[in-house]
Design an enzyme around this catalytic site. Sequence first.
Site, PDB file in Angstrom:
ATOM      1  N   LYS A  18      -4.731   3.810  -1.180  1.00 46.71           N
ATOM      2  CA  LYS A  18      -4.380   3.077   0.033  1.00 46.71           C
ATOM      3  C   LYS A  18      -5.633   2.417   0.588  1.00 46.71           C
ATOM      4  O   LYS A  18      -6.656   3.096   0.817  1.00 46.71           O
ATOM      5  CB  LYS A  18      -3.771   4.029   1.065  1.00 46.71           C
ATOM      6  CG  LYS A  18      -2.355   4.460   0.712  1.00 46.71           C
ATOM      7  CD  LYS A  18      -1.409   3.270   0.697  1.00 46.71           C
ATOM      8  CE  LYS A  18       0.034   3.706   0.665  1.00 46.71           C
ATOM      9  NZ  LYS A  18       0.944   2.552   0.571  1.00 46.71           N
ATOM     10  N   ASP A  52      -3.164  -0.537  -2.662  1.00 49.19           N
ATOM     11  CA  ASP A  52      -2.054  -0.991  -1.825  1.00 49.19           C
ATOM     12  C   ASP A  52      -2.579  -1.146  -0.401  1.00 49.19           C
ATOM     13  O   ASP A  52      -3.013  -0.165   0.215  1.00 49.19           O
ATOM     14  CB  ASP A  52      -0.918   0.039  -1.868  1.00 49.19           C
ATOM     15  CG  ASP A  52       0.294  -0.384  -1.045  1.00 49.19           C
ATOM     16  OD1 ASP A  52       0.264  -1.503  -0.471  1.00 49.19           O
ATOM     17  OD2 ASP A  52       1.274   0.383  -0.984  1.00 49.19           O
ATOM     18  N   GLU A  87      -1.376  -4.443  -4.406  1.00 45.32           N
ATOM     19  CA  GLU A  87      -0.068  -4.470  -3.732  1.00 45.32           C
ATOM     20  C   GLU A  87      -0.222  -4.842  -2.257  1.00 45.32           C
ATOM     21  O   GLU A  87      -1.049  -4.245  -1.553  1.00 45.32           O
ATOM     22  CB  GLU A  87       0.562  -3.077  -3.881  1.00 45.32           C
ATOM     23  CG  GLU A  87       1.923  -2.889  -3.231  1.00 45.32           C
ATOM     24  CD  GLU A  87       2.568  -1.556  -3.642  1.00 45.32           C
ATOM     25  OE1 GLU A  87       2.471  -1.197  -4.835  1.00 45.32           O
ATOM     26  OE2 GLU A  87       3.148  -0.882  -2.785  1.00 45.32           O
ATOM     27  N   LYS A 102      12.109   0.547  -5.307  1.00 48.54           N
ATOM     28  CA  LYS A 102      12.197   1.823  -4.588  1.00 48.54           C
ATOM     29  C   LYS A 102      13.663   2.194  -4.401  1.00 48.54           C
ATOM     30  O   LYS A 102      14.381   1.513  -3.650  1.00 48.54           O
ATOM     31  CB  LYS A 102      11.510   1.720  -3.225  1.00 48.54           C
ATOM     32  CG  LYS A 102       9.994   1.579  -3.310  1.00 48.54           C
ATOM     33  CD  LYS A 102       9.351   1.641  -1.934  1.00 48.54           C
ATOM     34  CE  LYS A 102       7.832   1.615  -2.042  1.00 48.54           C
ATOM     35  NZ  LYS A 102       7.171   1.617  -0.727  1.00 48.54           N
ATOM     36  N   GLN A 114       8.626   5.893  -1.336  1.00 50.69           N
ATOM     37  CA  GLN A 114       8.878   5.643   0.082  1.00 50.69           C
ATOM     38  C   GLN A 114       8.475   6.873   0.900  1.00 50.69           C
ATOM     39  O   GLN A 114       9.040   7.124   1.946  1.00 50.69           O
ATOM     40  CB  GLN A 114      10.355   5.281   0.272  1.00 50.69           C
ATOM     41  CG  GLN A 114      10.646   4.498   1.536  1.00 50.69           C
ATOM     42  CD  GLN A 114       9.829   3.242   1.634  1.00 50.69           C
ATOM     43  OE1 GLN A 114      10.172   2.251   1.025  1.00 50.69           O
ATOM     44  NE2 GLN A 114       8.748   3.271   2.393  1.00 50.69           N
TER      45      GLN A 114
END
Length: 370
Positions: A165, A194, A220, A269, A297
Amino acid sequence: MSDLTIESVEAIPFAIPYRKALRFASGEVRTAEHVLLRVRTAGGLLGQAEAPPRPYTYGETQASIVAVVDQLFGPALVGTSALDREEHRARLSRTVGNPTAKAALDMAVWDVLGQALRQPVHRLLGGYADSLRVSHMLGFDRPEVMVAEAQRMIDEHGITTFKVKVGQQPYTLDVAVVRALREEFGDDVELYVDGNRGWTASESARALAEMADLGLTLAEELNPADDVLGRRWLVQQCPVPFVADESATTPAEVTREVLGGSATAVSVKTARTGFSESQRVLHLAEGLGVEVVMGNQIDGQVGTLCSVIFGAAHRSTSRRAGELSNFLDMSDDLLAEPLTITGGRMAAPTEPGLGLRLDEDKLTRYRQDR
Ligand code: MUC
Ligand code: MG
């Protein structure tokens, strides 16, 4: 076959704390405040699936999911057959939004169909592979803490693919984290990033340039798709597939983002598109010739089971590691037999339906409506 008429639809809110919060650019999750959806048929079958509200991504909350199922979606399905999936879609799509509520209902209906046919849903969907390689998502923390978490995933589960992240401080913290991971693990790990829309287009371009030597495999949602021209400019110069996640949650959005030049790969997802709509997204991505990745998710074990069922069922979703491991940070879960990740892989269930067996005592402990 038993009578597949849907007799009732129930939405059960439950809450299970995380041992460690997952933090990312658009929000954080400290407690899994999810909703278990149950579809019962006249013939006595029970289909179940989990809806994880993500207010910052879809605008849904636990209370809104319970309300929309109790007031609109449940009554729309009752009286139909579990086989009427196109009719279900037509009825539910009269209401805009509410993707995780719709998705969980779709997967609960598939659970019923699999049980009725005595076949695993994984096989009904395509049954391509028995298992999926697992990618672990590393939430925000200090570089040394993220490196330690990756080491634990390698040691305990054999996971060697990590989604990092980013999206907070591009040139200091974010790039430093990715560099620390690469320096610690060398070529033994696959890394991708991401941003959850946290950077601007120019910050993203500079950060990608600074990470050019780090061997990333995907990037992403580094910046918002609503920065339309900035996003296209960024995607054109991105050296790896640029994944649309929250910007491409429906077939129409996938078409818009990919044809508009704002994405070159798509995150699938099941939490937001169930099985039926995920197949539409997947087939569209295949038709457009863009790669896919099974996304997370921040699912609990029930949701993760659905992701591995879908991801392993199809060839194109089996090519990359699926994001299947963040349930490991929850303090507990609802499944009687916890999911396991061994040698970096998770197996698709072989029992009929979704192969779900819930621990009813745990559901009683964690449900919020009694
Ligand atoms: C991800 O891939 O972005 C965080 C926010 C969200 O909607 O999903 C997670 C993971
Ligand atoms: Mg994402």
